[in-house]
Each structure stands twice: as structure tokens, then as C-alpha cells.
Design a protein around this motif. Structure first.
Motif, PDB file in Angstrom:
ATOM      1  N   ASP A 144      -0.448   5.045  -0.323  1.00  0.00           N
ATOM      2  CA  ASP A 144      -0.674   4.924   1.118  1.00  0.00           C
ATOM      3  C   ASP A 144      -2.159   4.636   1.354  1.00  0.00           C
ATOM      4  OD1 ASP A 144      -0.742   5.073   3.848  1.00  0.00           O
ATOM      5  OD2 ASP A 144      -0.083   7.149   3.997  1.00  0.00           O
ATOM      6  N   ILE A 145      -2.463   3.391   1.694  1.00  0.00           N
ATOM      7  CA  ILE A 145      -3.838   2.999   2.009  1.00  0.00           C
ATOM      8  C   ILE A 145      -4.004   3.127   3.520  1.00  0.00           C
ATOM      9  CG2 ILE A 145      -5.593   1.193   1.867  1.00  0.00           C
ATOM     10  CD1 ILE A 145      -4.099  -0.004  -0.472  1.00  0.00           C
ATOM     11  N   ASP A 146      -4.807   4.066   3.948  1.00  0.00           N
ATOM     12  CA  ASP A 146      -4.927   4.383   5.376  1.00  0.00           C
ATOM     13  C   ASP A 146      -6.102   3.645   6.019  1.00  0.00           C
ATOM     14  OD1 ASP A 146      -4.095   5.586   7.728  1.00  0.00           O
ATOM     15  OD2 ASP A 146      -5.356   7.357   7.438  1.00  0.00           O
ATOM     16  N   THR A 147      -6.239   2.375   5.721  1.00  0.00           N
ATOM     17  CA  THR A 147      -7.286   1.549   6.314  1.00  0.00           C
ATOM     18  C   THR A 147      -6.932   0.080   6.095  1.00  0.00           C
ATOM     19  OG1 THR A 147      -9.644   0.969   6.267  1.00  0.00           O
ATOM     20  CG2 THR A 147      -8.647   1.663   4.193  1.00  0.00           C
ATOM     21  N   LYS A 148      -7.417  -0.784   6.978  1.00  0.00           N
ATOM     22  CA  LYS A 148      -7.219  -2.232   6.828  1.00  0.00           C
ATOM     23  C   LYS A 148      -8.422  -2.871   6.123  1.00  0.00           C
ATOM     24  CE  LYS A 148      -3.376  -2.682   9.430  1.00  0.00           C
ATOM     25  NZ  LYS A 148      -2.099  -3.267   9.001  1.00  0.00           N
ATOM     26  N   ASP A 149      -9.362  -2.044   5.692  1.00  0.00           N
ATOM     27  CA  ASP A 149     -10.569  -2.550   5.053  1.00  0.00           C
ATOM     28  C   ASP A 149     -10.215  -3.370   3.812  1.00  0.00           C
ATOM     29  OD1 ASP A 149     -13.389  -2.760   4.392  1.00  0.00           O
ATOM     30  OD2 ASP A 149     -12.964  -1.295   2.817  1.00  0.00           O
ATOM     31  N   PRO A 150     -10.582  -4.646   3.762  1.00  0.00           N
ATOM     32  CA  PRO A 150     -10.201  -5.495   2.622  1.00  0.00           C
ATOM     33  C   PRO A 150     -10.813  -5.054   1.303  1.00  0.00           C
ATOM     34  CG  PRO A 150     -11.739  -6.652   4.079  1.00  0.00           C
ATOM     35  CD  PRO A 150     -11.319  -5.405   4.795  1.00  0.00           C
ATOM     36  N   ASP A 151     -11.998  -4.448   1.351  1.00  0.00           N
ATOM     37  CA  ASP A 151     -12.629  -3.986   0.109  1.00  0.00           C
ATOM     38  C   ASP A 151     -11.836  -2.845  -0.511  1.00  0.00           C
ATOM     39  OD1 ASP A 151     -14.660  -5.840   0.325  1.00  0.00           O
ATOM     40  OD2 ASP A 151     -16.027  -4.478   1.363  1.00  0.00           O
ATOM     41  N   THR A 152     -11.361  -1.923   0.339  1.00  0.00           N
ATOM     42  CA  THR A 152     -10.541  -0.823  -0.168  1.00  0.00           C
ATOM     43  C   THR A 152      -9.245  -1.347  -0.766  1.00  0.00           C
ATOM     44  OG1 THR A 152     -11.439   0.678   1.513  1.00  0.00           O
ATOM     45  CG2 THR A 152      -9.390   1.349   0.450  1.00  0.00           C
ATOM     46  N   TYR A 153      -8.650  -2.314  -0.101  1.00  0.00           N
ATOM     47  CA  TYR A 153      -7.406  -2.931  -0.567  1.00  0.00           C
ATOM     48  C   TYR A 153      -7.616  -3.576  -1.945  1.00  0.00           C
ATOM     49  CZ  TYR A 153      -3.351  -6.101  -0.465  1.00  0.00           C
ATOM     50  OH  TYR A 153      -2.208  -6.784  -0.772  1.00  0.00           O
TER      51      TYR A 153
END
Length: 230
Positions: A144-153
Motif C-alpha cells: 500500500d503506497i499512500d502517496t502519488k509521489d513518483p519518486d516513492t513509486y
């Protein structure tokens, strides 16, 4: 009746392999979506999906939630459920409740009888079907990635690539790429849900990223539901 969003319907049809078993669909009214609602006041509506035709049952849950005026999220279980072990759990629970009705007296007996209404019995079966021992087929993790931040993805995907390469004995040695560990990926309301094969969750320590193993009964995001205003 609520008309399911095209994306949610497609996700249900793509994700659910009914040949493995039924799935559990949930509409969850959460405190963070409803101003003034306390955490203790959160509630959910659940149903069992046994085939694509049962999507209408999920739509009815959404309609009920909207009519109550609550904002909610729609989910479906990541795993198909195994009916036989669930039935054993359910019958054991049901026998306990019948025993209470037979042996208790007075107000306690009246209270015990309330647990044997058709609606409560159906809820008990769904609860049994949701147990960690009632998973059909291979057990997956959900990230579960709780952000739309592309770097985190991207960092998350790179970590999964590294995990796959370090664990060659469990994955295809000739195709050490994303699909050796990633089963499916979907966008959620605030980020992404990535379904993967099992791995050591200690290798995925990242901010805004939570690894949910099969034992946690992970739920895949379907849609945001806005309650009807009066």
C-alpha cells in the motif's frame, strides 16, 4: 441502484478469478472521510461475490451507503476465499451461539437469541470466510503506497526488483524483472496498491509504504463513494 464506475467494474472483473472461489466486497465508512465521525463510529457493509453477476450485490451496498449520507471507500479482498474451512469455522461459531440460547436464562438468553437472526448469521459466515485460514490459492502480499509521489513509486519498484534478484530460488531465474514478483498493480485513492508474491517484508522499509501480508487479509481499493446530500 448505484451505477459502478467503469474503472471499479473493470477492476473487479480483472482482479476476481471466481474459478478459485468467492471474494468479499466491502463498503467502509471511515472517520477520515466523514467530518464529525469518531473512529469508534466507523462501520462497513459486506457481501460475498461468487460470480461476475454478483457485482450487483456490491452495487446495492454502495447505494445503501450513499442513501445513509456517508462517504466511503469500496474494496474487494485480494484473495479468493476457501469455502470449506470457512464452513467449519462458521458451524463451530453457530453451535456456540445455539448452545447459549439453550443453556442461558432470562435477559442473557434474549440477548443470545439476537445473534441467531438470518442477518446476523449471514454476517457470521462472512466473518468466517474472512479468516486468514480461509484463503484459496497462492498467498500474496499487497503493498500500500499512500502517496502519488513518483519518486516513492519508483523507489518501491526498484526495491522489488532488488528483492527478486536476491531471491532467485523462488522466482524465475531467466526473467529477473518486475513480473517475477509483481502480480498486479492498481491506483488507489491516495496512491497505489501493488499485489506481489510473498517476500521478506523487512526488505521493504519505506516512508508512506506499508506491506500487508496475506494474514492481514488485504483489501484492494475499488472506488471512492460520496454520500448523498439531503
Amino acid at each position: 441502484m448505484h451505477t459502478l464506475e467503469a474503472g471499479a467494474r473493470e477492476r473487479l472483473l480483472t482482479h476476481c478469478d471466481f474459478s478459485k472461489g468467492p471474494y468479499i466486497a466491502v463498503v467502509h465508512a471511515r472517520a477520515k472521510l466523514n467530518p464529525g465521525m469518531r473512529k469508534s463510529e466507523e462501520f462497513m457493509l459486506r457481501t460475498i461475490l461468487r460470480s461476475a453477476k454478483d457485482i450487483k450485490k456490491y452495487e446495492r451496498l454502495v447505494s445503501t451507503m450513499r442513501a445513509k449520507g456517508y462517504n466511503a471507500y469500496g474494496y474487494v479482498s485480494v484473495h479468493a476465499r476457501a469455502a470449506k474451512p470457512a464452513l467449519r469455522i462458521f458451524l463451530h461459531t453457530l453451535l456456540d451461539k445455539v448452545y447459549d440460547v439453550i443453556t442461558l436464562k432470562g435477559e442473557r438468553r434474549k440477548s443470545a437469541k439476537k445473534h441467531l437472526t438470518p442477518n446476523r448469521i449471514h454476517k457470521e459466515y462472512i466473518t468466517a470466510l474472512s479468516q486468514k485460514g480461509c484463503i484459496a490459492g497462492e498467498r500474496y502480499f499487497m503493498i500500500d503506497i499512500d502517496t502519488k509521489d513518483p519518486d516513492t513509486y519508483c523507489d518501491c519498484f526498484n526495491k522489488l526488483q532488488s528483492i527478486a534478484e536476491k531471491d532467485k530460488k523462488n522466482y524465475n531465474k531467466d526473467r529477473l524483472c518486475y513480473d517475477t514478483i509483481i502480480v498486479a498493480e492498481y491506483e488507489s485513492k491516495n496512491g497505489y496498491h501493488i499485489i506481489t508474491k510473498a517476500f521478506n517484508p523487512n526488505l521493504m522499509k519505506m516512508e508512506d509504504v506499508e506491506v500487508k501480508p496475506a494474514t492481514c487479509n488485504p483489501m484492494l481499493f475499488l472506488e471512492y463513494i460520496q454520500g448523498a446530500t439531503v
